[in-house]
Design a protein around this motif. Structure first.
Motif, PDB file in Angstrom:
ATOM      1  N   LYS A   1      53.374  63.788  80.940  1.00 58.09           N
ATOM      2  CA  LYS A   1      52.305  62.789  80.962  1.00 58.09           C
ATOM      3  C   LYS A   1      52.005  62.266  82.362  1.00 58.09           C
ATOM      4  N   LYS A   2      52.886  62.531  83.298  1.00 56.49           N
ATOM      5  CA  LYS A   2      52.760  61.958  84.632  1.00 56.49           C
ATOM      6  C   LYS A   2      51.894  62.840  85.534  1.00 56.49           C
TER       7      LYS A   2
ATOM      8  N   GLY B   1      58.113  49.024  72.240  1.00 53.80           N
ATOM      9  CA  GLY B   1      57.007  48.345  72.899  1.00 53.80           C
ATOM     10  C   GLY B   1      57.385  47.090  73.640  1.00 53.80           C
ATOM     11  N   VAL B   2      58.692  46.880  73.877  1.00 50.82           N
ATOM     12  CA  VAL B   2      59.127  45.669  74.581  1.00 50.82           C
ATOM     13  C   VAL B   2      59.456  45.959  76.044  1.00 50.82           C
ATOM     14  N   ILE B   3      59.481  47.239  76.424  1.00 51.45           N
ATOM     15  CA  ILE B   3      59.706  47.620  77.817  1.00 51.45           C
ATOM     16  C   ILE B   3      58.584  48.553  78.241  1.00 51.45           C
ATOM     17  N   GLU B   4      58.034  48.291  79.417  1.00 52.82           N
ATOM     18  CA  GLU B   4      56.984  49.140  79.961  1.00 52.82           C
ATOM     19  C   GLU B   4      57.618  50.412  80.544  1.00 52.82           C
ATOM     20  N   PRO B   5      57.092  51.593  80.216  1.00 59.88           N
ATOM     21  CA  PRO B   5      57.654  52.825  80.781  1.00 59.88           C
ATOM     22  C   PRO B   5      57.219  53.002  82.228  1.00 59.88           C
ATOM     23  N   ASP B   6      57.752  52.151  83.095  1.00 58.45           N
ATOM     24  CA  ASP B   6      57.311  52.110  84.487  1.00 58.45           C
ATOM     25  C   ASP B   6      58.228  52.941  85.379  1.00 58.45           C
TER      26      ASP B   6
ATOM     27  N   PHE C   1      57.314  59.018  73.531  1.00 59.89           N
ATOM     28  CA  PHE C   1      58.667  58.587  73.147  1.00 59.89           C
ATOM     29  C   PHE C   1      58.732  58.357  71.635  1.00 59.89           C
ATOM     30  N   ARG C   2      57.722  57.682  71.098  1.00 57.70           N
ATOM     31  CA  ARG C   2      57.726  57.366  69.664  1.00 57.70           C
ATOM     32  C   ARG C   2      57.658  58.635  68.816  1.00 57.70           C
TER      33      ARG C   2
ATOM     34  N   ASN D   1      49.619  54.323  85.990  1.00 58.32           N
ATOM     35  CA  ASN D   1      48.460  53.643  85.402  1.00 58.32           C
ATOM     36  C   ASN D   1      48.650  53.391  83.908  1.00 58.32           C
ATOM     37  N   GLY D   2      47.764  52.544  83.357  1.00 56.85           N
ATOM     38  CA  GLY D   2      47.908  52.141  81.969  1.00 56.85           C
ATOM     39  C   GLY D   2      47.822  53.288  80.984  1.00 56.85           C
ATOM     40  N   LYS D   3      46.946  54.264  81.260  1.00 54.31           N
ATOM     41  CA  LYS D   3      46.790  55.413  80.366  1.00 54.31           C
ATOM     42  C   LYS D   3      48.073  56.229  80.323  1.00 54.31           C
ATOM     43  N   ALA D   4      48.679  56.495  81.496  1.00 53.69           N
ATOM     44  CA  ALA D   4      49.915  57.273  81.544  1.00 53.69           C
ATOM     45  C   ALA D   4      51.039  56.543  80.817  1.00 53.69           C
ATOM     46  N   ALA D   5      51.139  55.219  81.032  1.00 52.77           N
ATOM     47  CA  ALA D   5      52.183  54.435  80.364  1.00 52.77           C
ATOM     48  C   ALA D   5      52.016  54.476  78.855  1.00 52.77           C
ATOM     49  N   SER D   6      50.776  54.365  78.405  1.00 52.46           N
ATOM     50  CA  SER D   6      50.508  54.422  76.969  1.00 52.46           C
ATOM     51  C   SER D   6      50.855  55.791  76.393  1.00 52.46           C
TER      52      SER D   6
END
Length: 446
Positions: free
Chosen positions: A106-107, A61-66, A13-14, A2-7
């Motif tokens: 985070k997962k 921020g150019v790749i989604e952590p999917d 990572f940052r 989901n979007g929250k986990a990806a964010s």
């Protein structure tokens, strides 16, 4: 995801990945030939260079952590063969461990996965009592006749992956009495030259107890007083590599405290996977100032047992074995992290009666990587088949290695080849003790 986990993963990572280290990768591609998964897949994302690009893409921020990013990071064996060949000296292993830990923290896992991870990472490996109980169960499985019955009924064929073949590689485990009576101090044979503290490990002091005993005997033969701190525990390697960094830190601190009291000249490991994390406790605890000096003092003493044997001139002894062709399979972490590759070969070449044959790509991962051969069976078996092709070219009777995971994996390779009658795999410590005892019984110097 989901979007929250990806964010949250992107933010993690940052915050935690060293951006300078990500930028340090020159994309030169020197790592590609050394990478086992790239060798199998021939896909850029399955290489160290590609995985670093994925991590950097998430940070930028150019790749989604999917799921695809997570999949490529999970597919890495963590063998770190890319590090010695990297012109920029990128510490890829550190980046990988941080990225995996961020993702796992985070997962939201499904309940069965959470329960399995809780049992393995927080129940089994950190607690030697639980580990011993598991091995007592295996002991009774082997000794009660149940193993013979299960194999005869071919029940294990119903298990997924290569678990049926893996069961055939299990050594005969020691009984309950042996598990309870482990030494805490042993004197050198003859005049002591050095005091060492032995890291016994968890699997090494249960499933591979005989190898631990062989290692301590070799150290005593070489002139070492051996101390085995009773409060030591799991090294934490499985946790550090599997996204359980906080538990790895807790285990590291407990081990540092246990070994500080030993007052030894060196801390000895006989398992490349364990030794590679022990020697990086200072990095693991780098963000905890109160532990930094203690961790550095600890890591400065960590040595593989082969290095100590060479230092104390064990290779000058008269060692011999019946004539046989022998090859050596490097433990990835022993070679790539601890930097030990010469000492094992010197010791093997010192044994009269054997013909040592260097294996092509002996430093190429065998595909074991902790529990990778269970969780990533298809990739692991492809890498193992590649390794066994190199073994065949040596025409070896004996494959020697220096890590329990590698040992079981090479035994599995022998089973898959149908070569049990003409080939064996053995830990270097057991092989050296064979040579010492054979020479003694033949009238040589012990």
């Amino acid at each position: 995801m989901n979007g929250k986990a990806a964010s949250d993963i992107r933010d993690g990572f940052r915050e935690r990945l060293d951006y300078n280290e990500l930028m340090n990768c020159m994309r030169c591609g020197f790592c590609l030939p050394s990478c086992p998964t790239y060798g199998q897949e021939q896909y850029e994302g399955a290489s160290p260079r590609g995985r670093i690009a994925l991590m950097k893409g998430v940070v930028d921020g150019v790749i989604e952590p999917d799921a695809d990013v997570e999949r490529q990071l999970d597919l890495c064996l963590g063998c770190r063969a890319c590090e010695p060949v990297c012109p920029s000296g990128v510490k890829y292993g550190h980046l990988l461990e941080e990225a995996r830990d961020v993702i796992q923290s985070k997962k939201q896992h499904k309940l069965p996965v959470r329960l399995v991870r809780m049992f393995v990472f927080r129940g089994l490996f950190p607690r030697m009592k639980w580990m011993r109980r598991l091995h007592v169960a295996i002991y009774w499985y082997q000794k009660s006749g149940l193993q013979r019955l299960v194999r005869g009924a071919r029940v294990l064929r119903a298990l997924p992956g290569n678990l049926e073949q893996l069961e055939r590689t299990l050594p005969d485990v020691p009984g309950p009495a042996a598990l309870r009576s482990r030494p805490t101090a042993l004197s050198a044979f003859g005049e002591p030259k050095m005091k060492v503290a032995f890291f016994r490990g968890c699997l090494m002091d249960t499933m591979f107890m005989e190898t631990n005993d062989a290692t301590m005997t070799l150290l005593r033969m070489a002139g070492c007083d051996v101390v085995v701190p009773p409060d030591q525990g799991c090294c934490g390697a499985l946790h550090a590599h599997g996204g359980e960094k906080e538990m790895a830190k807790r285990l590291a601190k407990a081990n540092i405290e246990a070994f500080e009291a030993a007052g030894a000249d060196a801390i000895i490991s006989n398992a490349g996977g364990c030794g590679a994390l022990l020697v990086e406790y200072d990095h693991l605890l780098r963000d905890e100032p109160q532990w930094q000096e203690r961790a550095k003092a600890f890591t400065s003493k960590v040595r593989d047992f082969t290095e100590i044997l060479i230092e104390l001139r064990f290779a000058d002894r008269r060692l011999s074995l019946p004539e046989q062709r022998v090859t050596y399979q490097d433990s990835c972490h022993l070679r790539n992290v601890m930097g030990t590759s010469k000492a094992p070969r010197e010791l093997l070449r010192s044994i009269a009666g054997i013909r040592f044959r260097e294996m092509e790509e002996a430093d190429h991962c065998c595909g074991s990587a902790g529990i990778y051969n269970i969780t990533e069976s298809k990739m692991s078996m492809g890498i193992l088949d590649y390794k066994m092709e190199k073994v065949r070219h040596t025409e070896a009777h004996t494959i020697v290695t220096a890590n329990p995971g590698c040992l079981l994996q090479m035994k599995l390779g022998i089973v898959r080849e149908g070569a049990e009658a003409r080939m064996r795999a053995v830990h270097l410590a057991d092989f050296l003790l064979e040579a010492a005892l054979h020479d003694s019984m033949s009238g040589g110097s012990a």
